[in-house]
Design a protein around this motif. Structure first.
Motif, mmCIF file in Angstrom:
data_model
loop_
_atom_site.group_PDB
_atom_site.id
_atom_site.type_symbol
_atom_site.label_atom_id
_atom_site.label_comp_id
_atom_site.label_asym_id
_atom_site.label_seq_id
_atom_site.Cartn_x
_atom_site.Cartn_y
_atom_site.Cartn_z
ATOM 1 N N GLY A 122 0.831 -1.193 -0.120
ATOM 2 C CA GLY A 122 -0.054 0.020 -0.116
ATOM 3 C C GLY A 122 0.820 1.546 0.116
ATOM 4 O O GLY A 122 1.791 1.297 0.938
ATOM 5 N N GLU A 124 -0.033 4.445 0.847
ATOM 6 C CA GLU A 124 -0.530 5.416 1.907
ATOM 7 C C GLU A 124 0.407 5.226 3.263
ATOM 8 O O GLU A 124 0.274 5.988 4.037
ATOM 9 C CB GLU A 124 -1.859 5.517 2.143
ATOM 10 N N ALA A 125 1.240 4.031 3.021
ATOM 11 C CA ALA A 125 2.007 3.798 4.309
ATOM 12 C C ALA A 125 3.672 3.832 3.932
ATOM 13 O O ALA A 125 3.924 3.401 2.864
ATOM 14 C CB ALA A 125 1.513 2.716 5.018
ATOM 15 N N HIS A 130 6.300 -1.141 7.323
ATOM 16 C CA HIS A 130 4.876 -1.358 6.705
ATOM 17 C C HIS A 130 3.833 -2.019 7.519
ATOM 18 O O HIS A 130 4.192 -3.099 8.038
ATOM 19 C CB HIS A 130 4.741 -2.147 5.222
ATOM 20 N N SER A 162 7.437 6.634 -0.145
ATOM 21 C CA SER A 162 6.069 6.022 -0.742
ATOM 22 C C SER A 162 5.250 7.575 -1.187
ATOM 23 O O SER A 162 4.679 6.974 -2.154
ATOM 24 C CB SER A 162 5.433 5.253 0.277
ATOM 25 N N LYS A 163 5.486 8.248 -0.214
ATOM 26 C CA LYS A 163 4.004 9.423 -0.450
ATOM 27 C C LYS A 163 4.255 10.243 -1.935
ATOM 28 O O LYS A 163 3.218 10.264 -2.629
ATOM 29 C CB LYS A 163 4.706 10.579 0.763
ATOM 30 N N MET A 166 2.038 8.263 -4.551
ATOM 31 C CA MET A 166 0.866 8.096 -4.552
ATOM 32 C C MET A 166 -0.183 9.077 -4.843
ATOM 33 O O MET A 166 0.220 10.301 -5.140
ATOM 34 C CB MET A 166 0.524 7.954 -2.891
ATOM 35 N N GLU A 168 -2.605 11.630 -4.461
ATOM 36 C CA GLU A 168 -3.003 12.620 -3.267
ATOM 37 C C GLU A 168 -4.346 12.253 -2.739
ATOM 38 O O GLU A 168 -5.516 12.329 -3.864
ATOM 39 C CB GLU A 168 -2.741 13.868 -3.443
ATOM 40 N N ASP A 170 -5.799 9.556 -2.026
ATOM 41 C CA ASP A 170 -6.460 8.399 -2.517
ATOM 42 C C ASP A 170 -5.790 6.942 -2.044
ATOM 43 O O ASP A 170 -6.347 6.140 -1.777
ATOM 44 C CB ASP A 170 -6.348 8.368 -4.259
ATOM 45 N N GLY A 171 -4.454 7.056 -2.302
ATOM 46 C CA GLY A 171 -3.611 5.992 -1.612
ATOM 47 C C GLY A 171 -3.211 4.976 -2.713
ATOM 48 O O GLY A 171 -2.411 4.090 -2.471
ATOM 49 N N HIS A 172 -3.942 5.186 -3.896
ATOM 50 C CA HIS A 172 -3.192 4.179 -4.957
ATOM 51 C C HIS A 172 -1.925 4.771 -5.616
ATOM 52 O O HIS A 172 -1.814 5.936 -5.540
ATOM 53 C CB HIS A 172 -4.527 3.997 -5.958
#
Length: 208
Positions: A122, A124-125, A130, A162-163, A166, A168, A170-172
């Motif tokens: 994922g 978003e993390a 993780h 990760s950010k 991603m 914004e 959404d997380g995908h």
């Protein structure tokens, strides 16, 4: 299609595998794939399949609303945002996802299609610490149990921030995130599978 889980992917493949006759079926498994569909209404017989009483389940919800918290655990078949709970030993969610994964592998084997699973992190993390790593470990065990070729991409992206990768809010993964996953996957994917499969194709037929 939003909200797809492993059971829905199995149902879709059952509908299309004979028409498409794929050489390779590639499945991306993400941390919430054991959760039920939440983007569309669910039939009552499915939502209440684990409940002894529809009325009791409705009363649980009403009482919880009055007292400001759950009084009794709901047994309704529904998704939550606590995806880790769906992988606890007593949950009914992960066994269904595992069964569907095994059925996908069996279906591909019956039709002569190769089956490959990529376990995706994922975005978003943090990749470094993780929160869904236990899910990755569990899915890898399932793949080993079913003799499914697979790759866990989480260890391959440790050290990457990760950010910025991603979407914004959404997380995908965004385009750069997908590019990263594709590059890392190519490091693990059996390239020989990209070649033609002569056992499944008529002479001169193109690769699919």
């Amino acid at each position: 299609v939003p909200g797809y889980n492993t059971e829905m992917e199995l149902a879709l493949l059952k509908e299309q595998i004979d028409q498409l006759a794929p050489d390779l079926v590639f499945l991306s498994y993400v941390y919430n794939d054991a959760e039920p569909q939440q983007a569309a209404p669910m039939k009552p017989e499915r939502r209440y399949q684990f409940c002894s009483s529809w009325l009791l389940e409705q009363m649980k919800g009403g009482i919880s609303g009055v007292i400001g918290g759950p009084l009794l655990e709901s047994k309704k078949f529904e998704g939550t945002f606590d995806v880790m709970a769906g992988f606890e030993s007593g949950s009914w969610k992960w066994p269904r996802s595992k069964q569907a994964l095994g059925d996908l592998a069996n279906l591909c084997q019956e039709r002569g299609s190769r089956f490959y699973v990529a376990i995706l992190p994922g975005f978003e993390a943090s990749f470094a610490d993780h929160p869904y790593q236990p899910i990755h470990e569990k899915v890898k065990i399932w793949c080993d149990e079913f003799a499914i070729a697979h790759s866990d991409l989480l260890p391959l992206v440790e050290g990457v921030e990760s950010k910025p990768l991603m979407i914004e809010g959404d997380g995908h993964p965004n385009a750069d995130g997908h590019a990263l996953l594709a590059a890392k996957l190519l490091e693990q994917f059996p390239v020989r599978w990209i070649d033609s499969n002569p056992d499944r194709r008529t002479p001169g037929a193109p690769a699919r």
